[in-house]
Structure formats: structure tokens, C-alpha cells
Design a protein around this motif. Sequence first.
Motif, mmCIF file in Angstrom:
data_model
loop_
_atom_site.group_PDB
_atom_site.id
_atom_site.type_symbol
_atom_site.label_atom_id
_atom_site.label_comp_id
_atom_site.label_asym_id
_atom_site.label_seq_id
_atom_site.Cartn_x
_atom_site.Cartn_y
_atom_site.Cartn_z
ATOM 1 N N UNK B 46 1.807 -4.424 3.549
ATOM 2 C CA UNK B 46 2.998 -4.824 2.785
ATOM 3 C C UNK B 46 2.961 -6.306 2.416
ATOM 4 N N UNK B 47 2.438 -7.165 3.333
ATOM 5 C CA UNK B 47 2.499 -8.613 3.070
ATOM 6 C C UNK B 47 1.181 -9.347 3.347
ATOM 7 N N UNK B 48 0.147 -8.619 3.766
ATOM 8 C CA UNK B 48 -1.176 -9.190 4.062
ATOM 9 C C UNK B 48 -1.197 -10.132 5.270
ATOM 10 N N UNK B 49 -0.152 -10.101 6.073
ATOM 11 C CA UNK B 49 -0.201 -10.874 7.321
ATOM 12 C C UNK B 49 -1.231 -10.264 8.271
ATOM 13 N N UNK B 50 -1.911 -11.131 9.022
ATOM 14 C CA UNK B 50 -2.835 -10.635 10.043
ATOM 15 C C UNK B 50 -2.168 -10.549 11.410
ATOM 16 N N UNK B 51 -0.885 -10.871 11.450
ATOM 17 C CA UNK B 51 -0.147 -10.927 12.711
ATOM 18 C C UNK B 51 0.517 -9.578 12.977
ATOM 19 N N UNK B 52 -0.269 -8.687 13.571
ATOM 20 C CA UNK B 52 0.196 -7.309 13.756
ATOM 21 C C UNK B 52 0.367 -6.995 15.234
#
Lengths: 387, 133
Positions: B46-52
Motif C-alpha cells: 500500500x505504501x512501500x514501507x519496509x517497516x512490517x
Amino acid sequence: MANAMRDVAIVGVAESDLGRVPDKSKFQLSAEASRLALDDAGLSVKDVDGLFTTIITEGGQFSSMMMAEYMGITPRFTDSTSIGGSSFVAYVEHAAMAIATGLCDVALICHGSTNISDRGGKGGPMSASTDVFGPSQFEEPYGVSTVGSYALAAQRHMHEYGTTSEQLAEIAVATRKWASMNPKARMRDPITIDDVMNSRVIASPLHLLDCCLVTDAGGAVVLTSLERARDLKKTPVQVLGTGEAHTHRMISQMPDLTQTAAAISGKLAFERSGLTHSDIDVAQIYDSFTITVLLTLESLGFCAKGEGGAFVSNQRTAPGGDFPMNTQGGALSYTHPGMFGIFTVIEGVRQVRGECGPRQVPNAQVALCNGTGGVLSSTGTIILGRD
Amino acid sequence: MALPPLPRPYQDTAAYWEAAKDHRFIIQKCKECGEFQFYPRGVCSHCLSSDLDWQEASGKAEIYSCSVNYRAPHPGFADATPFVLAIVTLEEGPRMMTNIIGCDPESVKIGMAVSVVFEDVTDEVTLPKFTPV
């Protein structure tokens, strides 16, 4: 851009040998179709400076380089976009753009496949790999298949809109009627709705006769500028409007199982052409399965969402019906080498040129061709008109 | 008997398959935008964050679509037909492909409530599947 694309024309189309061609490689089928399409245009392979092709099966790596080498072409525009069976319709957009902007002069789109011979002459599964790398490891272990994926879409459409198997069968029956008028079609004997309903269920709700053929085949399409086209052999067929889109790769990731990317690519093609649905005289709608057609007709806006079943009823798409569609017999009855898109373009061009003989749609001036690739994943839509 | 296709875990997916082996069903939630996603990725789709973040999912789902498959798509399924191929909507929102098991295939319908069960296919691979509640 929209106007520039209109200055491009399709000038040559051809198929290779079709059906079961065990003695020829997929590369040869692609090259032989290319030679015939160039002959159709009155051009030679030496004229080609743009090449558009993809082979998704064994030996197809770096497809455009491989086929250029095979045919002795040194392209200055090259494209191996690989979005499944719609690639070859999308290539028309890419080629038109390249020609309109002067990046190439003569574009060759070609395709060859030995999809039935590669399987030893029988349909059915190809892969026996037990090791799945990449995102498809979230589908393949569950037994996903192409027909299973399309069946999921059909089941959902039936659930939401009450679409019936009989309505899907209407498409198979009408398409077979067209095939009976095409000597090149593989399956030409008439079928009835009962025949479709009584054929075995492969993946519910899809029966065997809801599914396309598996064949060997090659096809090719040649484009150049409209200016140059007017000096060539055949009546130029203008590229009036184009669109392409994709929404997912795997069926479980499809945003809405009842709507394809044709809702995007079709809208673009109509907008860019300045035409409306009532301007379309003949439609070539990729028919990997009957449900593919029904979803595409809705997504293109020929009828409202959910009304596809009613739209195709009473043999509306058959010869003599008021929506002539898949006039060569489609992937359901004519040929289907794994990717069918180029054959929608070839027949669209022939109809607009008026060279289809007994199956010619009277005075067909404008054709719409829509390719679908992957598992309802990608679409390319083009609208073609006589110069 | 031939094996069915089996996942080869990689960077994005190793934790998921490791948890499945322990009969735990985990999915990713983005710490930046708060969206859940399936299948596992190295970034949020959804937002390309790598913080999953990995979270234990409820294991509850609803059938979005299903099809009874009568033909084996692969030699490893030769003894498994007919089987129910399904897409389910997880309680957390994302959809996933699965099989519906533990019931008559013909009885499976869109909209049915299902919950996760674990099928140990080999010593190394366990597949989350679903069964009617």
C-alpha cells in the motif's frame, strides 16, 4: 498523442500453419508468419526496424533478441513486453507510438508457439515442478491452474449477478458457428447449448466446451506510417485508438473477480479514438474461456456490469446477430497456442479490409480487438478503421 | 506418488512458512500505514514501507469464490481430485488462495464462514487450508 497514433496503419497480417504442427519449431512458425505478413504488405524483412515479440515457454528467454537473430533483423526499436496473451495487442499500441514518434519505420509483431506439440499432442498440465519460488508459492501448492482461476471468476459472477452456465454456453455455440465458415478453424462442427452443458466439468462452473483449444500456431502483424502505407499493396487499416492496463498477476490478488482491466484499456481506446460503442461494427474479444468474453464485454462497457449474460443470449454474437464477434471462430474453435492476442488483431484487420469471404461482416468499417493475458490480469484494446 | 508443487521459502516468506510448520497463521501489518497484506512481501504493497510487523491472524475467513476442480493441474494432484480451489477473505481484510477441506466439495458455497486448519504435506512444509465452521 491520440492524433499522432492515427497516422499509423496496419499493412500486413498472416497466420502460419495452425493446429498440430509437430514438424515445425515455434521459432519457425513465428518466422513463417512474419514472412507471410510482410508479403501481405508488400514489404521485405530488410524493411523491418522494429520488433515486438514474446515467447513464454521453453527457449523464449530474451525473446526479441532471439527472434531478431533467428530472422536476421537488427531492430532499432525492440520490445519483449510479457503480459501474457494480450501482449500482442499491447504491441500494436507500442508499435504505433514508436512509428508516430519516428523511433522506427516498419514494425513487426510476431508470435509462434507449439503449445500442443510441446505436450506430446495432448492437452492438460505442462509443469511437473515441485519447487515453487516467488509469490506463486501462495497459489500453486493449492492446485491453481488457468482454468481453475477463470472458474473462480465465473463462479463469483454467477453469485453476484445470477449469470447461468447456459448464458456462457451461448458464447461457445455462437463462436462455433463462425468457425464453421473458416476453413482454417480447427473445430467446425456445430454444437448446441446442450452439448456445452453436457460436456464434462473441468472446474466448476466451466465445462470442457467453455474452454479454448490447445494448438500450435504462429501469427504476425506489420505496421508502418499511414503515409507509407498508402503506397503498399493492401488497403491501410488505421490504428484509431489504443489502451492497455493490468491489475494483478495472480487470481487471488485480482481486485474484483467480475471486472477486468478492459475497464481501463477500453475506456482509453474509446477516448483516444473519439468513437463510441455504437461505432464498432465487429468485435474480436479474446476468448480463452467463455467467461473471459462475458467479463470483457461488460468491462468494455458494451453492457452494464452484471448484464453480460443477457447481452450474449439468443445467439446475439453469432453470424446474423446484431453483435458480430470472434468471426474467425476464436480461441474456442479456431486456434489457441497459449497466447491468442495476435489472432484478434489479424481477424480485426481482415474484417475491416473486407476480405473475410463467407464470414465477412457486411460493410465492417471499424473493429475493436481486445486481448486478455495472464489470469484476467492484463488487457490491450485497439480500435481499427479503414483508411 | 508424485509430490504436489511445494513452496521454496525465500527472504519475504520464510517467517510465514516457518510459522505454518508450527501451526500458526501469521500475516503482515504495515507499521507505517496500518494496512494488512497477503501474501508476504518485503515491503508494504500500500505504501512501500519496509517497516512490517508479523501478526497472528484470527484464522477466520469467508469464501469469496470457490470452484470444484475435477482435473489434476499437476501430477501431484492426481489422487486429490476433486478438490475445492477457493479464494477466501480473511477477517483482517486481505484475500488468499486456499483449499476448502474436511467437507463434501459440492457443498462448498460462496459466502460460507471458514476457519484455518493446517495440513502437514511433508516434514518440511505445512499448508494453511480452511474448513467450514
